[in-house]
Scaffold this motif. Sequence first.
Motif, PDB file in Angstrom:
ATOM      1  N   VAL A   5      -0.212  42.889 -29.175  1.00 57.34           N
ATOM      2  CA  VAL A   5      -0.132  41.530 -29.694  1.00 57.34           C
ATOM      3  C   VAL A   5      -1.390  40.775 -29.283  1.00 57.34           C
ATOM      4  CG1 VAL A   5       1.142  39.372 -29.708  1.00 57.34           C
ATOM      5  CG2 VAL A   5       2.380  41.543 -29.564  1.00 57.34           C
ATOM      6  N   GLU A   6      -2.192  40.394 -30.296  1.00 58.20           N
ATOM      7  CA  GLU A   6      -3.409  39.635 -30.032  1.00 58.20           C
ATOM      8  C   GLU A   6      -3.111  38.135 -30.005  1.00 58.20           C
ATOM      9  OE1 GLU A   6      -4.875  42.964 -32.952  1.00 58.20           O
ATOM     10  OE2 GLU A   6      -3.176  41.582 -32.798  1.00 58.20           O
ATOM     11  N   SER A   7      -3.942  37.428 -29.276  1.00 58.34           N
ATOM     12  CA  SER A   7      -3.863  35.970 -29.258  1.00 58.34           C
ATOM     13  C   SER A   7      -5.232  35.406 -28.914  1.00 58.34           C
ATOM     14  CB  SER A   7      -2.823  35.482 -28.246  1.00 58.34           C
ATOM     15  OG  SER A   7      -3.166  35.900 -26.939  1.00 58.34           O
ATOM     16  N   GLY A   8      -5.412  34.115 -29.196  1.00 55.45           N
ATOM     17  CA  GLY A   8      -6.631  33.444 -28.782  1.00 55.45           C
ATOM     18  C   GLY A   8      -7.605  33.116 -29.884  1.00 55.45           C
ATOM     19  N   ALA A  23      -2.167  41.934 -25.535  1.00 53.75           N
ATOM     20  CA  ALA A  23      -1.141  42.392 -24.613  1.00 53.75           C
ATOM     21  C   ALA A  23      -0.457  43.624 -25.194  1.00 53.75           C
ATOM     22  CB  ALA A  23      -0.121  41.288 -24.379  1.00 53.75           C
ATOM     23  N   THR A  24      -0.357  44.670 -24.400  1.00 54.85           N
ATOM     24  CA  THR A  24       0.250  45.905 -24.875  1.00 54.85           C
ATOM     25  C   THR A  24       1.563  46.162 -24.159  1.00 54.85           C
ATOM     26  OG1 THR A  24      -0.831  47.328 -23.251  1.00 54.85           O
ATOM     27  CG2 THR A  24      -2.045  46.868 -25.277  1.00 54.85           C
ATOM     28  N   SER A  25       2.426  46.890 -24.815  1.00 60.51           N
ATOM     29  CA  SER A  25       3.679  47.314 -24.215  1.00 60.51           C
ATOM     30  C   SER A  25       4.025  48.698 -24.735  1.00 60.51           C
ATOM     31  CB  SER A  25       4.806  46.329 -24.552  1.00 60.51           C
ATOM     32  OG  SER A  25       5.000  46.240 -25.943  1.00 60.51           O
ATOM     33  N   GLY A  26       4.841  49.408 -23.966  1.00 61.72           N
ATOM     34  CA  GLY A  26       5.260  50.725 -24.391  1.00 61.72           C
ATOM     35  C   GLY A  26       4.344  51.849 -23.941  1.00 61.72           C
ATOM     36  N   ARG A  27       3.253  51.482 -23.277  1.00 66.06           N
ATOM     37  CA  ARG A  27       2.327  52.517 -22.812  1.00 66.06           C
ATOM     38  C   ARG A  27       1.478  51.947 -21.689  1.00 66.06           C
ATOM     39  NH1 ARG A  27      -1.762  55.520 -26.887  1.00 66.06           N
ATOM     40  NH2 ARG A  27       0.085  56.801 -27.221  1.00 66.06           N
ATOM     41  N   ILE A  29      -2.003  51.665 -20.203  1.00 64.26           N
ATOM     42  CA  ILE A  29      -3.265  51.772 -20.925  1.00 64.26           C
ATOM     43  C   ILE A  29      -4.402  52.369 -20.114  1.00 64.26           C
ATOM     44  CG2 ILE A  29      -2.644  49.816 -22.376  1.00 64.26           C
ATOM     45  CD1 ILE A  29      -4.612  48.107 -20.741  1.00 64.26           C
ATOM     46  N   SER A  30      -4.207  52.595 -18.844  1.00 59.35           N
ATOM     47  CA  SER A  30      -5.319  52.956 -17.963  1.00 59.35           C
ATOM     48  C   SER A  30      -6.019  54.243 -18.379  1.00 59.35           C
ATOM     49  CB  SER A  30      -4.835  53.068 -16.519  1.00 59.35           C
ATOM     50  OG  SER A  30      -3.846  54.078 -16.397  1.00 59.35           O
ATOM     51  N   SER A  31      -5.332  55.153 -19.052  1.00 64.43           N
ATOM     52  CA  SER A  31      -5.919  56.446 -19.410  1.00 64.43           C
ATOM     53  C   SER A  31      -6.438  56.493 -20.844  1.00 64.43           C
ATOM     54  CB  SER A  31      -4.884  57.560 -19.234  1.00 64.43           C
ATOM     55  OG  SER A  31      -4.413  57.611 -17.908  1.00 64.43           O
ATOM     56  N   TYR A  32      -6.456  55.345 -21.491  1.00 61.09           N
ATOM     57  CA  TYR A  32      -6.787  55.310 -22.919  1.00 61.09           C
ATOM     58  C   TYR A  32      -8.021  54.451 -23.192  1.00 61.09           C
ATOM     59  CZ  TYR A  32      -2.206  57.352 -23.719  1.00 61.09           C
ATOM     60  OH  TYR A  32      -1.117  58.188 -23.723  1.00 61.09           O
ATOM     61  N   VAL A  33      -8.738  54.835 -24.227  1.00 63.26           N
ATOM     62  CA  VAL A  33      -9.795  53.986 -24.744  1.00 63.26           C
ATOM     63  C   VAL A  33      -9.139  52.890 -25.578  1.00 63.26           C
ATOM     64  CG1 VAL A  33     -11.902  53.861 -26.111  1.00 63.26           C
ATOM     65  CG2 VAL A  33     -11.333  55.965 -24.884  1.00 63.26           C
ATOM     66  N   MET A  34      -9.612  51.674 -25.382  1.00 65.61           N
ATOM     67  CA  MET A  34      -9.127  50.556 -26.193  1.00 65.61           C
ATOM     68  C   MET A  34     -10.328  49.807 -26.734  1.00 65.61           C
ATOM     69  SD  MET A  34      -5.850  48.971 -24.215  1.00 65.61           S
ATOM     70  CE  MET A  34      -5.456  47.942 -25.646  1.00 65.61           C
ATOM     71  N   GLY A  35     -10.129  49.142 -27.852  1.00 63.88           N
ATOM     72  CA  GLY A  35     -11.256  48.438 -28.431  1.00 63.88           C
ATOM     73  C   GLY A  35     -10.845  47.267 -29.290  1.00 63.88           C
ATOM     74  N   ILE A  69     -16.199  42.599 -23.096  1.00 63.35           N
ATOM     75  CA  ILE A  69     -14.867  43.191 -23.122  1.00 63.35           C
ATOM     76  C   ILE A  69     -14.444  43.493 -21.696  1.00 63.35           C
ATOM     77  CG2 ILE A  69     -15.702  45.569 -23.400  1.00 63.35           C
ATOM     78  CD1 ILE A  69     -13.278  46.033 -25.276  1.00 63.35           C
ATOM     79  N   SER A  70     -13.164  43.294 -21.419  1.00 68.53           N
ATOM     80  CA  SER A  70     -12.633  43.599 -20.097  1.00 68.53           C
ATOM     81  C   SER A  70     -11.172  44.004 -20.239  1.00 68.53           C
ATOM     82  CB  SER A  70     -12.774  42.394 -19.152  1.00 68.53           C
ATOM     83  OG  SER A  70     -12.064  41.283 -19.654  1.00 68.53           O
ATOM     84  N   ARG A  71     -10.647  44.527 -19.156  1.00 70.47           N
ATOM     85  CA  ARG A  71      -9.264  45.021 -19.223  1.00 70.47           C
ATOM     86  C   ARG A  71      -8.597  44.848 -17.868  1.00 70.47           C
ATOM     87  NH1 ARG A  71      -8.382  50.941 -21.682  1.00 70.47           N
ATOM     88  NH2 ARG A  71      -8.758  51.780 -19.608  1.00 70.47           N
ATOM     89  N   ASP A  72      -7.334  44.509 -17.894  1.00 67.90           N
ATOM     90  CA  ASP A  72      -6.510  44.427 -16.698  1.00 67.90           C
ATOM     91  C   ASP A  72      -5.393  45.449 -16.863  1.00 67.90           C
ATOM     92  OD1 ASP A  72      -4.653  43.817 -14.689  1.00 67.90           O
ATOM     93  OD2 ASP A  72      -5.161  41.695 -14.716  1.00 67.90           O
ATOM     94  N   ASN A  73      -5.549  46.599 -16.223  1.00 69.84           N
ATOM     95  CA  ASN A  73      -4.559  47.669 -16.397  1.00 69.84           C
ATOM     96  C   ASN A  73      -3.190  47.263 -15.855  1.00 69.84           C
ATOM     97  OD1 ASN A  73      -6.392  49.413 -17.624  1.00 69.84           O
ATOM     98  ND2 ASN A  73      -7.032  50.281 -15.659  1.00 69.84           N
ATOM     99  N   ALA A  74      -3.172  46.498 -14.781  1.00 67.67           N
ATOM    100  CA  ALA A  74      -1.897  46.079 -14.198  1.00 67.67           C
ATOM    101  C   ALA A  74      -1.111  45.208 -15.163  1.00 67.67           C
ATOM    102  CB  ALA A  74      -2.138  45.351 -12.888  1.00 67.67           C
ATOM    103  N   LYS A  75      -1.835  44.416 -15.958  1.00 67.41           N
ATOM    104  CA  LYS A  75      -1.177  43.543 -16.926  1.00 67.41           C
ATOM    105  C   LYS A  75      -1.130  44.178 -18.312  1.00 67.41           C
ATOM    106  CE  LYS A  75      -2.432  39.203 -14.640  1.00 67.41           C
ATOM    107  NZ  LYS A  75      -3.105  37.893 -14.783  1.00 67.41           N
ATOM    108  N   SER A  76      -1.680  45.383 -18.446  1.00 64.28           N
ATOM    109  CA  SER A  76      -1.717  46.073 -19.737  1.00 64.28           C
ATOM    110  C   SER A  76      -2.320  45.176 -20.817  1.00 64.28           C
ATOM    111  CB  SER A  76      -0.308  46.521 -20.149  1.00 64.28           C
ATOM    112  OG  SER A  76       0.173  47.508 -19.263  1.00 64.28           O
ATOM    113  N   THR A  77      -3.391  44.518 -20.475  1.00 70.76           N
ATOM    114  CA  THR A  77      -4.002  43.551 -21.382  1.00 70.76           C
ATOM    115  C   THR A  77      -5.499  43.811 -21.511  1.00 70.76           C
ATOM    116  OG1 THR A  77      -2.340  41.893 -20.802  1.00 70.76           O
ATOM    117  CG2 THR A  77      -4.350  41.110 -21.861  1.00 70.76           C
ATOM    118  N   LEU A  78      -5.967  43.752 -22.745  1.00 74.21           N
ATOM    119  CA  LEU A  78      -7.375  43.878 -23.080  1.00 74.21           C
ATOM    120  C   LEU A  78      -7.886  42.502 -23.484  1.00 74.21           C
ATOM    121  CD1 LEU A  78      -9.678  46.037 -23.671  1.00 74.21           C
ATOM    122  CD2 LEU A  78      -8.953  45.846 -26.065  1.00 74.21           C
TER     123      LEU A  78
END
Length: 125
Positions: A5-8, A23-27, A29-35, A69-78
């Motif tokens: 779910v994107e926002s902003g 914000a991601t859910s269901g997975r 994200i730390s082991s995945y490429v995101m973009g 670009i940045s990522r917070d794996n604990a929050k599962s958010t890109l």
Amino acid sequence: QVQLVESGGGLVQPGGSLSLSCATSGRSISSYVMGWFRQTPGKERELVAAFKWNGSTYYADSVKGRFTISRDNAKSTLYLQLNSLKPEDTAVYYCKVDQNPYGSIASLQRTSGFWGQGTQVTVSS
């Protein structure tokens, strides 16, 4: 079920800034490429920036030095910080997570993966 779910997004004047979140859910994200991709009417969706599982980043030439670009794996958010915005940055921005873990920039672009619904960014005076 993986959900993103994107926002902003919003309207901003040239030279302004916006911050996008995905914000991601269901997975985890730390082991995945995101973009982040963007698309304008009549054009193909293009990769703007990516964050790999090993912490490295990729930027399209058109946004280098302006977007971060940045990522917070604990929050599962890109995140995507957009600075010095130009009218040509106007587009719908989508986030995507790669289909399989430990992928590459190429796999992010080529595999089906999982997409968010998109958020509109409009740069206009």
